[in-house]
Design an enzyme around this catalytic site. Structure first.
Site, PDB file in Angstrom:
ATOM      1  N   ASP A 170       4.569   3.200  -3.487  1.00 38.95           N
ATOM      2  CA  ASP A 170       5.715   3.313  -2.595  1.00 38.95           C
ATOM      3  C   ASP A 170       6.983   3.731  -3.352  1.00 38.95           C
ATOM      4  O   ASP A 170       7.277   3.215  -4.428  1.00 38.95           O
ATOM      5  CB  ASP A 170       5.931   1.951  -1.922  1.00 38.95           C
ATOM      6  CG  ASP A 170       6.917   2.003  -0.791  1.00 38.95           C
ATOM      7  OD1 ASP A 170       7.468   3.071  -0.503  1.00 38.95           O
ATOM      8  OD2 ASP A 170       7.134   0.930  -0.171  1.00 38.95           O
TER       9      ASP A 170
ATOM     10  N   ASP B  68      -1.371   2.339   3.625  1.00 41.60           N
ATOM     11  CA  ASP B  68      -0.893   0.972   3.819  1.00 41.60           C
ATOM     12  C   ASP B  68      -0.458   0.755   5.260  1.00 41.60           C
ATOM     13  O   ASP B  68      -0.227   1.710   6.022  1.00 41.60           O
ATOM     14  CB  ASP B  68       0.264   0.694   2.861  1.00 41.60           C
ATOM     15  CG  ASP B  68       0.229  -0.723   2.308  1.00 41.60           C
ATOM     16  OD1 ASP B  68      -0.346  -1.613   2.972  1.00 41.60           O
ATOM     17  OD2 ASP B  68       0.773  -0.947   1.212  1.00 41.60           O
TER      18      ASP B  68
ATOM     19  N   ASP C 186      -2.999  -8.706  -1.630  1.00 34.75           N
ATOM     20  CA  ASP C 186      -1.852  -8.473  -2.510  1.00 34.75           C
ATOM     21  C   ASP C 186      -1.775  -9.516  -3.614  1.00 34.75           C
ATOM     22  O   ASP C 186      -0.995  -9.358  -4.562  1.00 34.75           O
ATOM     23  CB  ASP C 186      -0.554  -8.503  -1.699  1.00 34.75           C
ATOM     24  CG  ASP C 186      -0.307  -7.202  -0.952  1.00 34.75           C
ATOM     25  OD1 ASP C 186      -0.980  -6.205  -1.262  1.00 34.75           O
ATOM     26  OD2 ASP C 186       0.564  -7.187  -0.059  1.00 34.75           O
TER      27      ASP C 186
END
Length: 727
Positions: free
Chosen positions: A368, A479, A549
Site C-alpha cells: 500500500d 486487499d 495480519d
C-alpha cells in the site's frame, strides 16, 4: 458408476470410495432422505425414513397411503417452508398470493458425466472421467417454480458438491426468501459441532461442542465471509478424534453473507443447513428468470478430522484452485508492508531488492502507498494512478531496476474500496455503498464501492488494466479492509433491494474473473485485513490467501491449525516477519506451514541472520513439493496442549516426512516422545540429521525421542524440525 438410480424402488444412491449417500422418490413424489455415512452395498433402505410416529399434531397428506408419513418428522432431501415441516427450512418462496407455502415434488432427473459450471459463481470443476453429476428436477405445482438439485460425486475424494438452480416457470413473479445450498437430515444428535470463529488478528479459532436440542449455528452478515466466522463446519461423532472416528465436513464455496443452521428436533434427529444467509437475502424472480445458489461441498471420513481435512485439501488443490499457478511453483517473495508501511520510495525498494536477491528471494512486492496521494490510510483509494513523485520515477523504471536484480515484481491493490478524499469519490460519490437518504459510515477511513454496478467494475478494471498492461507485474495482492454497512443500491427497485448483498459478491467475482482472464500470468493473492475473506470462493480466483495480519509465530499456530481443517497449506499465506516474539528459526518453521515468504527490512538483518535466511530459502526449495503437495498431519493441537505444537508432512508415496515441533511455552519436564503418523510401516526411514534409521512401524508406535533436542537453554518459541527419507 458412482451414481445409480433404481427405477423400481426409485432409490438414488451416490457412492464414493468411502461413503454412501441415499435418498428416494416416495409416494406423491416426495423426496425423502435415507442415509449418509460409511459406504454400504445395500439397496433396501426405505425403512430408514421412519424416525418418529405420526400423531394428531403431525399433518398428513391424505393422498399418501402410508399412515406413518408426515413431513413434520420425516427426513427430507430438501425441506420447504410452511408445508407441514416445522423445522428450519432450506427453501422458502413468497408466491403471487403473498403466502410462503412451498411444496417441491420430484419431476425427473438426469445423470451427467463430469460437472457443469455454475453461472457467475466459483465452484469445483471436473473432467468427464473425474466426477459424475446428478440433476434432480422438482416443482411447486401452484407457483410453477422449478428447482434443479445438483449433486456432483468426487468418488476418489469421498466428497460431494451440492447446489441448486431455481427457475420461475410460472406466470407471475415470486420472491425467494430462503435458498440454502445444502439440507442434510441425520438420524441422531450424537455429534459435536466444530467450527471456526475469531476476530481480526485472531482468526480461525476452533470450537467444538455437543449438539443440543433446539437450534444452533453461526453466520456472517458483514457482506463478506468475515474474520468472525468461516463458512466451514464439521459434525463429528462424539468419540471422533484427529485420526479416528466419523467426521462430516461441509464447506461453502461463497464469499458473502452465509449461514450454517443446525436444528435438533424432539426425536433427537439433526438437520444441517448451509448456504446464503436468509437474514439479508430476498431474490425477485420474474417469469422466465432463474437463480443459481452457491455450492456446498461435503466430505465424509472415518479417519477423523485429519482424514476429512486431507480430503478437502486434495479436492481443493485438484478441483477448485485453477489457472497457471494451481500447480506451478510459486516465487518466494518479500513484502514491503511491515518493512516500511507507507514510508518508501523507489530507491528504498531497489535497496530491498538488492538485499533480497543476495538472500535468494525471488520477488519483491510493493504494498500500500504507491498510488494517488496515498501517504496514509485516509486518502486516495480508488485513484489507481502511479505516484511518480513518491516513487521518484516511473513505475516502469522501478520495476526494471528490480528485475535487473533478478527479482519479479508484485503490487498491492484494494479495488473494492474508495476514500472520501479521492478523485474517484469526488467525481462519483454515488458509487459508494449507502442506502438512499442515509449517511455512510467509515471503516478504516474508507467506503465500499458498489460492485453491483457494471460501470463501477468497468472503471476499476480499466484503471487496473492500464497499470498492469504497461508494466511487468507478476503478482497482485488484492486487499479488502472493511465490511459493508448502510447497504443499499440507488439503481435497484425496492422489490430487488434484498438482492444487494448477493449481487455485490457476484460483482466481485466478475471483476476478479476479468483480471485473471485478461492477465493469466498474474499470481493473485487475496487478503481481507488478513483472514476476513478466507473462503473457497476466493480460492477459485486466487490460489493463496493471506491467512492473518498477525505475524506473531506463536499466535499463528492456532490460526494456521484452524485454517488447515478445511484449506490446503498451499493456500495459506504465511511470512517470516520482524516480530520479536521468537527467533528466525521458529518464524521460518511456522511460515513453512503455509506459502512462505518474508515481511521485514532485509537491510536490517545481521550477517548471522542473513546466513540463517539463506538456509531457510534453501529449505523452502528443498521441501516445496512435500509441503505443497503432501499430506498434512496435525499431531499436537496448540489450542489443547499448553506447551507444544506438532505437525507433519508426508509425501503422497510415503517416502519423505517432515516433522516440526514448536515449543510455545517452557514445560517443567522436557522429556517427550512423539509418535509420527501416516508412514508406511514396512519402510525404513533415515533421520537426515543424525543418520539413524527406524521402521515406519517404530516411528508410529514408539515415536521420535525429542528429549535429545537442546530444549533446556532456550527461550519460549524454540523449534525442532526433523526430516526423514525412506531407503
Amino acid at each position: 458408476m458412482p451414481i445409480t438410480f433404481d427405477p423400481t424402488s426409485r432409490l438414488f444412491k451416490l457412492d464414493t470410495d468411502c461413503s454412501t449417500y441415499a435418498f428416494m422418490v416416495y409416494e406423491e413424489n416426495y423426496l425423502v432422505h435415507l442415509y449418509y455415512g460409511p459406504k454400504i452395498p445395500d439397496t433396501s433402505l426405505s425403512h430408514l425414513m421412519y424416525r418418529g410416529w405420526n400423531d394428531s399434531f403431525g399433518p398428513h397428506n391424505p393422498q399418501v397411503q402410508d399412515p406413518r408419513f408426515s413431513l413434520a418428522f420425516m427426513p427430507q432431501e430438501y425441506s420447504c417452508a410452511n408445508s407441514g415441516d416445522y423445522r428450519a427450512s432450506a427453501f422458502e418462496v413468497r408466491g403471487p398470493a403473498g403466502d410462503t407455502v412451498t411444496d417441491l415434488r420430484y419431476v425427473s432427473h438426469r445423470i451427467i458425466p463430469g460437472k457443469p459450471a455454475l453461472a457467475g459463481l466459483p465452484a469445483t470443476f471436473a473432467q468427464e472421467d473425474e466426477a459424475e453429476t446428478l440433476e434432480v428436477e422438482a416443482q411447486d405445482s401452484v407457483t410453477g417454480l422449478k428447482v434443479f438439485l445438483l449433486y456432483t460425486v468426487f468418488a476418489r475424494h469421498g466428497a460431494m458438491a451440492r447446489s441448486l438452480r431455481a427457475e420461475n416457470a410460472g406466470t407471475a413473479p415470486v420472491d425467494l426468501e430462503r435458498v440454502y445450498s445444502l439440507c442434510l437430515d441425520l438420524p441422531t444428535m450424537d455429534y459435536d459441532l466444530l467450527h471456526l470463529y475469531g476476530r481480526w488478528n485472531k482468526e480461525n479459532t476452533t470450537v467444538r461442542q455437543a449438539l443440543q436440542h433446539g437450534s444452533q449455528g453461526f453466520q456472517s452478515r458483514q457482506g463478506m465471509t468475515s474474520h468472525n466466522n468461516n463458512p466451514f463446519a464439521a459434525l463429528l461423532r462424539q468419540d471422533a478424534s484427529e485420526e479416528q472416528g466419523e467426521a462430516l465436513g461441509v464447506s461453502l464455496v461463497y464469499s458473502g453473507n452465509f449461514s450454517f443452521e443446525i436444528e435438533v428436533d424432539t426425536f433427537g434427529c439433526s438437520r444441517l443447513l448451509a448456504g446464503i444467509s436468509p437474514a439479508s437475502f430476498r431474490w425477485h424472480l420474474e417469469p422466465g428468470e432463474s437463480f443459481q445458489s452457491p455450492e456446498a461441498v461435503m466430505v465424509f471420513s472415518q479417519q477423523g478430522l485429519g482424514g476429512m481435512s486431507r480430503a478437502f485439501h486434495r479436492l481443493y488443490r485438484e478441483h477448485l484452485i485453477r489457472g497457471q499457478w494451481a500447480n506451478k511453483k510459486r516465487p518466494l517473495l518479500i513484502n514491503s508492508w511491515e518493512a516500511a508501511y507507507f514510508d518508501f520510495d523507489g530507491p528504498k525498494l531497489v535497496e530491498f531488492a538488492k538485499e533480497a536477491k543476495e538472500l535468494g528471494i525471488e520477488m519483491l512486492v510493493m504494498d500500500d502507498g504507491w498510488f494517488g496521494n496515498r501517504c496514509d490510510d485516509f486518502r486516495a483509494l480508488g485513484d489507481w494512478q502511479v505516484n511518480e513523485e513518491k516513487l521518484k520515477g516511473s513505475l516502469q523504471d522501478l520495476i526494471q531496476q528490480v528485475n535487473d536484480q533478478g527479482l519479479l515484481f508484485g503490487i498491492w491493490y484494494e479495488p473494492e474500496m474508495v476514500s472520501p478524499d479521492s478523485n474517484l469519490y469526488r467525481a462519483h460519490p454515488d458509487w459508494a455503498i449507502t442506502a438512499p437518504g442515509r449517511t455512510g459510515s467509515l471503516g478504516r477511513n474508507q467506503l465500499v464501492l458498489d460492485m453491483t454496478r457494471p460501470e463501477v467494475r468497468d472503471n476499476i478494471f480499466q484503471q487496473m488494466a492500464e497499470v498492469i498492461s504497461q508494466n511487468n507485474i507478476a503478482y497482485i495482492k488484492w486487499d479488502c479492509n472493511r465490511n459493508i454497512s448502510e447497504a443499499g443500491n440507488a439503481i435497484l427497485p425496492p422489490q430487488r433491494q434484498g438482492e444487494f448483498f448477493h449481487r455485490y459478491v457476484l460483482g466481485v467475482y466478475d471483476l476478479m474473473d476479468r483480471i485473471t482472464t485478461a492477465f493469466p500470468h498474474i499470481l493473485l493473492e487475496n487478503c481481507s485485513g488478513g483472514g476476513g475473506r478466507f473462503d473457497p470462493g476466493m480460492l477459485y480466483y486466487s490460489p493463496q490467501i493471506w491467512t492473518s495480519d498477525n505475524t506473531d509465530p506463536i499466535e499463528r499456530l492456532t490460526i494456521q491449525f484452524g485454517a488447515s481443517l478445511c484449506y490446503p497449506v498451499s493456500s495459506m499465506g504465511a511470512h517470516v516477519s520482524a516480530n520479536p516474539r521468537t527467533g528466525l528459526a521458529t518464524k521460518a518453521a511456522v511460515a513453512m506451514m503455509g506459502t512462505f515468504g518474508y515481511e521485514l527490512d532485509p537491510r536490517k538483518l545481521t550477517p548471522e541472520e542473513k546466513e540463517a535466511v539463506k538456509a531457510q530459502v534453501a529449505d523452502y526449495h528443498k521441501y516445496y513439493d512435500l509441503i505443497h503437495n503432501g499430506d498434512l498431519y496435525r499431531i499436537t493441537d496448540p489450542t489443547l496442549d499448553p506447551f507444544f505444537c506438532d505437525w507433519e508432512f508426508v509425501s503422497p508415496d510415503q517416502t519423505e516426512v517432515l516433522f516440526t515441533r514448536v515449543m510455545m511455552r517452557r514445560p517443567i519436564n522436557f522429556f517427550q516422545v512423539q509418535r509420527l503418523r501416516g508412514l508406511d510401516p514396512d519402510k525404513l526411514y533415515t533421520d537426515q540429521e543424525t543418520g539413524e534409521t527406524w521402521s515406519g512401524a517404530f516411528l508410529m508406535s514408539a515415536g521420535v525421542d525429542l528429549s535429545l533436542c537442546s530444549w533446556a537453554p532456550v527461550e519460549d518459541g524454540h523449534c525442532v524440525v526433523k526430516h526423514f527419507v525412506a531407503q
